[in-house]
Every structure is written in C-alpha cells, then in structure tokens.
Design a protein around this motif. Structure first.
Motif, PDB file in Angstrom:
ATOM      1  N   UNK A  32      31.111  39.765  23.218  1.00 21.73           N
ATOM      2  CA  UNK A  32      30.969  38.315  23.199  1.00 21.73           C
ATOM      3  C   UNK A  32      30.748  37.735  24.591  1.00 21.73           C
ATOM      4  N   UNK A  33      30.593  38.583  25.601  1.00 21.04           N
ATOM      5  CA  UNK A  33      30.324  38.090  26.957  1.00 21.04           C
ATOM      6  C   UNK A  33      29.714  39.218  27.781  1.00 21.04           C
ATOM      7  N   UNK A  34      29.217  38.850  28.952  1.00 19.19           N
ATOM      8  CA  UNK A  34      28.574  39.782  29.861  1.00 19.19           C
ATOM      9  C   UNK A  34      29.485  39.991  31.061  1.00 19.19           C
ATOM     10  N   UNK A  35      29.736  41.237  31.443  1.00 22.94           N
ATOM     11  CA  UNK A  35      30.582  41.522  32.604  1.00 22.94           C
ATOM     12  C   UNK A  35      29.849  41.133  33.873  1.00 22.94           C
ATOM     13  N   UNK A  36      30.515  40.443  34.760  1.00 18.72           N
ATOM     14  CA  UNK A  36      29.920  40.007  36.022  1.00 18.72           C
ATOM     15  C   UNK A  36      29.878  41.174  37.000  1.00 18.72           C
ATOM     16  N   UNK A  37      28.833  41.237  37.831  1.00 16.17           N
ATOM     17  CA  UNK A  37      28.668  42.315  38.806  1.00 16.17           C
ATOM     18  C   UNK A  37      28.821  41.818  40.238  1.00 16.17           C
ATOM     19  N   UNK A  38      29.590  40.741  40.433  1.00 15.92           N
ATOM     20  CA  UNK A  38      29.726  40.170  41.779  1.00 15.92           C
ATOM     21  C   UNK A  38      30.656  40.984  42.652  1.00 15.92           C
ATOM     22  N   UNK A  39      31.483  41.847  42.103  1.00 15.77           N
ATOM     23  CA  UNK A  39      32.439  42.701  42.809  1.00 15.77           C
ATOM     24  C   UNK A  39      33.615  41.936  43.393  1.00 15.77           C
ATOM     25  N   UNK A  40      33.732  40.683  43.078  1.00 16.69           N
ATOM     26  CA  UNK A  40      34.868  39.907  43.564  1.00 16.69           C
ATOM     27  C   UNK A  40      36.106  40.240  42.738  1.00 16.69           C
ATOM     28  N   UNK A  41      37.246  40.579  43.384  1.00 15.36           N
ATOM     29  CA  UNK A  41      38.433  40.973  42.602  1.00 15.36           C
ATOM     30  C   UNK A  41      39.035  39.841  41.791  1.00 15.36           C
ATOM     31  N   UNK A  42      38.778  38.602  42.192  1.00 19.64           N
ATOM     32  CA  UNK A  42      39.367  37.476  41.461  1.00 19.64           C
ATOM     33  C   UNK A  42      38.347  36.732  40.606  1.00 19.64           C
ATOM     34  N   UNK A  43      37.231  37.385  40.312  1.00 16.28           N
ATOM     35  CA  UNK A  43      36.210  36.728  39.491  1.00 16.28           C
ATOM     36  C   UNK A  43      36.724  36.594  38.064  1.00 16.28           C
ATOM     37  N   UNK A  44      36.701  35.383  37.498  1.00 18.29           N
ATOM     38  CA  UNK A  44      37.202  35.217  36.125  1.00 18.29           C
ATOM     39  C   UNK A  44      36.314  35.875  35.081  1.00 18.29           C
ATOM     40  N   UNK A  45      35.060  36.167  35.435  1.00 16.07           N
ATOM     41  CA  UNK A  45      34.135  36.776  34.475  1.00 16.07           C
ATOM     42  C   UNK A  45      33.979  38.269  34.701  1.00 16.07           C
ATOM     43  N   UNK A  46      34.781  38.844  35.606  1.00 16.68           N
ATOM     44  CA  UNK A  46      34.595  40.239  35.964  1.00 16.68           C
ATOM     45  C   UNK A  46      35.283  41.234  35.063  1.00 16.68           C
ATOM     46  N   UNK A  47      36.078  40.771  34.113  1.00 14.82           N
ATOM     47  CA  UNK A  47      36.785  41.696  33.241  1.00 14.82           C
ATOM     48  C   UNK A  47      35.821  42.364  32.262  1.00 14.82           C
TER      49      UNK A  47
END
Length: 557
Positions: free
Chosen positions: A235-250
C-alpha cells in the motif's frame, strides 16, 4: 521440385538471387511442415492410438514434444506449427501444393489456415481451397493485410457464417508482459476499460508520491516502482533517501508474492546490511513441484529430514538464492542509487570538439559493472546491479553443492537437495522447454528405488514432460541418461539424441561440478506398473469442433 528450385537459385545473384532463394526457403519450409503432418499420421496409425487420444498427454502432445525437441522450441510453439501443418494437409491441400512450389511463405500459409478455420462444410472448404490456390498462384504477390482481406472475401463467398468478424476494442482487452531482454527490465502492455485506466493511473501516481522529497528517483521511476509495489500487494512505496528518521523509509508489509533470484555471494554482499540483522530463515517449501510424483504414483511418507550441513562429503557453494517477498529497505549504497535512480549523468565530460572520435563513441563504464550477473529462476539474465537491488530485504538461502555426498535414503529429496537441483537446472530439462524450475517436478532419471535420490540422478521436468517420460518412454519411446555434471542425453523415439545442459552452467559453473556417480540396480521393464495416465473428458478433436461451433454461433456487435 525443390531440387530444381535450388539448382535455378544457385545460378542467380543480386535481387534475382534474393527472390530465387526466398522461393527455395519457402519450398523447404513446406517440406518441413509436411514432415510434421506425416509424424502425426504415423502416431495415429500406431497400435493403441485411439485410447491415447483420451490421455491427458495425448498423441498430439507427444508429436508436438518430438517436434519441439528437434527444433529446440517450446511445446506450445511446436503445437501451433503442428496445427498449421495438419490444416494444410487435410483442409487446404491445393494451397499446400502452392506452398510446396515456394510461391507463398509460411506466414501467408498460416494466415490462410487461421482465417479459414471456421469453414466446416466439406464442399465449401473445397471451393475455398480452390479459390485461394488460384489467387495465390496467378496473382501478384500479396502482403499480409491484402491476403487477410482476400481470404475473408472468399470465405464470405462460400460460407458467410465462417467469416472472422472484427473484434471490438473491448473484446480485445488484454495485459501482456514482454519478454525479458537481458537488461533486467521488462515491458508491460495493457488495454483496459477507460474508467479502470483512470483509476490505475491515479493509484500508481498516489503510490509514487508516498516517499519523501529527498528520494533520488524521478517521478517516472517512482511510478514504475509503484507498479511493482502494486504487484506485490503493498500500500506504499519504500523511500530510498537513506535518512534514518524518514517517515516513509519503513518497509512495506511483506506479502505472499515470491520471486526467486540466483546470485553469487559476491553480488549479494554488495547490498547494504539491513537495519536489524537477524538469522535468515530457510526458503519456504515450494508446494507440489518439489515432489517427484506422477499422477497415480505413491508419495513418500511424511517426515523427510534436511541433509546435514556438517556432512564431510558436502561442500558449500557461494551461490545463493533470494526469495523476495516485496519487503524492501530504505538503506541503499550511493553508487547503486546513482546507477539505477535519478537523472542520467552527462554523456560527455567535455565539449564534443575537444573529444577524439573514440572518446565520443565509447560510453562511460557503468557503475557496479564488475558485479557478477545473476539470473531469475527460469534462466532470464539479471545484471548484477539489479540483483543487488533485488537482494535488499530479501531472504537469503545458501545453496549447498552436494559434492560426493552419498544418496539420501528416501524417495523424496530433502529441501536442501531439491533447492540445489532447481538452482542448477533453472528450467525444465526437456529440449526446448523453458518452464521455470520452481514450477517443475524433481524427477528421478533412473526411477526410484532402482536409482538413488542423489544430485546425479535428479533433474527438473515440467509436469507435461514428466508425463511424457513416464508414459511415452520405454524401449520405443523417450529415454534419458544423466551425467554426473547434470548433462541430460535424451533419446527420441526415432533414435535421434538431444543433449541439454544445466541452465546455470554459463553464469554459475560451480553448480555443475560433478557429483557422486550413481550406482543402480537393473530396472525391470514393468517398473511403471500400477500408474495410470490422467484422462480427458473429451478428445482434442471434440474440443476443437466445439470451439469452432461456438465461434460460428457467436453474436458480434
């Protein structure tokens, strides 16, 4: 006739030579097609053929398998060629004569068969054959489009109800996945209802925007990745920004979709370590195909055990298989991101006027180009950088080469041995078949219990070719011999031999290193006693006649 055409063509050159040899090529193709029809006639003339028409793998399938092995093409492609051959021989003999003279190509002959398939009245069919043979012999050469219109006009003249009506766009809607071309990418073509297309576009766009602004991918790249996320039920796309606190990185939640990738350990090691290291679980058991069980054959009792990892006769292989179930992480190496994501780098380091011709024509070497390539289960080539992306968040299982380990004392191979056989073979081992090994049975070349459960006696066969070997084998049928490096030597019913090598040999030659030589006891001629071939409710001919009747009665808009 063919020899005369070849003699005439040998004395030509230029455009005349092209035309003359084209006619020779068509005449040779006509002979090949006639040989296919003769092969089926011989099968129908054999003893017991009437009963075999009720078999799940009937006379037609057996002949198609023989044709496919001879040409190294799939069973489906061979069956299609056989259909054209039989139709020319039985329904359009006059057109077949024109074909044998080299006046039309195979493509034109196939079009005649397809466009005239619904004519069933014998007198109408004879008249259609006469009209087409005259038109193809005496008129100027026709394009495919012109021939279709000509055939349709003649069909309408002899049997108006047999004309192939033009399908509406709605009836022709479909989704096609293009063949993988070795780049690690594939193309999807789809024709949808307009309202579904709007919904699809909005859904893909919404998924593409679930990442944070620092994601390195362009919108088009994120939309493409969003289709992959949809395919895996996310239901979502994993973010590839590499930021440890990115809310979309899970990671999106894992789903039941599994993709098998075979890669070398060096390639897998290029992936970043996952945030929370944990022991990698074993690959889930693949249902059904792991069983070397033909219909009607007794399976081994439950309670099989895995082979010992500490067995001194086994050696570890650096080849691993990745079972990707859509869980992806946000941490990505910078060089891989630069290679796969974002805007492409500048093509040239300086103005063209300052570059030599060699510098201008030589592309810059790709990042991670030194990574060993991988492969999807089925043999499709996968560049190392794409395999590195696929490994992120995937379950990694090491493939253990059995070396000179003794056979397993059971009918059904352990999961570890079955995994090795599937990764070594990659596809069905029948000549020309490309069925992925995950969809295949693990077959004993020398049947159990006369042959052992060992890598040198196990191979992957799709269910159709497994049935072919079991019920169309024997002294006068298909026979197979397996070498210690996984090579299979097939002997066809006519005595011709076909050799297939493991699909992993080019990319992972270490998987084809010899295993323990098979020790066998004498196999009795009646070793298949008690097995029965699954049977059809209706014969192939009855089913085809029923489909033609439904097509003739269909109401078209």
């Amino acid at each position: 006739m063919f020899e005369l055409l070849a003699t005439i063509a040998a004395g030509t050159s230029g455009a005349g030579g092209v035309e003359a040899w084209l006619r020779v090529e068509s005449a040779a193709c006509a002979r090949k097609v006639a040989a296919m029809a003769g092969l089926l006639q011989a099968a129908y003339a054999a003893d017991g053929s009437a009963d075999r028409d009720q078999w799940c793998l009937d006379n037609w399938d057996a002949v198609a398998a023989h044709i496919g092995a001879a040409q190294r093409i799939t069973l489906h492609a061979a069956s299609n060629q056989l259909l054209i051959a039989v139709a020319l021989h039985e329904r359009f003999p006059l057109v077949a004569t024109v074909f044998a003279e080299g006046l039309i190509t195979y493509q034109l002959a196939r079009t005649v068969v397809q466009r005239g398939a619904l004519v069933v009245d014998p007198s109408a069919l004879h008249e259609l054959d006469r009209l087409l043979a005259e038109a193809l012999s005496n008129r100027e050469p026709m394009s495919m489009s012109t021939l279709e219109k000509t055939v349709d006009a003649f069909v309408a003249q002899v049997d108006p109800q047999a004309v192939h009506r033009t399908e509406t766009r709605a009836r022709g809607r479909s989704v096609d996945v293009g063949d993988e071309d070795g780049s690690g990418m594939a193309t999807v073509y789809a024709t949808l209802f307009a309202h579904d297309a709007k919904a699809f576009d909005a859904r893909v766009d919404a998924l593409a925007r679930t990442v944070c602004p620092a994601d390195p991918r362009t919108l088009d790249q994120r939309r493409a990745d969003a289709i992959g996320a949809l395919s895996h039920g996310s239901d979502r796309l994993a973010c590839l920004c590499e930021s440890p606190d990115c809310p979309a990185g899970e990671n999106p939640p894992s789903t039941g979709v599994v993709v098998y990738v075979i890669a070398h350990q060096d390639t897998v090691d290029e992936r970043p370590a996952p945030p929370s290291p944990a022991p990698a679980p074993d690959l889930p058991d693949v249902p059904d195909p792991a069983d070397d069980v033909s219909p009607g054959e007794n399976a081994e009792p439950s309670g099989t055990c895995e082979g010992s990892e500490s067995d001194s006769d086994e050696r570890s292989s650096n080849v691993v298989t990745q079972s990707e179930s859509r869980d992806r992480t946000a941490n990505k190496p910078a060089d891989e991101r630069a290679a796969l994501d974002g805007e492409p780098p500048a093509m040239f380091a300086g103005p063209l006027r300052e570059l030599t011709l060699t510098e201008a024509l030589t592309p810059a070497p790709g990042r991670l180009a030194n990574l060993r390539p991988a492969a999807l289960m089925g043999g499709q080539f996968l560049p190392g950088v794409v395999a590195c992306r696929a490994a992120v968040g995937a379950t990694i299982t090491r493939i253990v080469h059995p070396g000179q380990a003794p056979p397993e004392p059971r009918y059904r191979p352990s999961k570890k041995l079955a995994d090795f056989v599937r990764c070594r073979d990659m596809t069905c081992r029948f000549p020309g078949c490309r069925a992925p090994a995950t969809n295949c049975d693990v077959d004993h070349t020398i049947p159990w219990p006369y042959g052992p459960t060992a890598a040198s006696n196990l191979k992957c066969l799709c269910r159709r070719h497994h049935l072919l070997k079991t019920f169309w084998g024997g002294e006068s049928g298909w026979r197979d011999e397996q070498l210690v490096d996984g090579t299979i030597v097939w002997t066809a019913p006519d005595g011709r031999t076909h050799i297939t090598t493991p699909g992993s040999r080019r990319l992972f030659p270490e998987l084809s290193e010899p295993t323990k030589t098979v020790q066998t006891s004498r196999v009795p001629l009646s070793h298949n006693g008690g097995l029965t071939m699954p049977r059809r409710k209706t014969t192939r001919a009855q089913g085809r006649a029923s489909r033609i009747q439904r097509e003739r009665e269909r109401e078209y808009p």
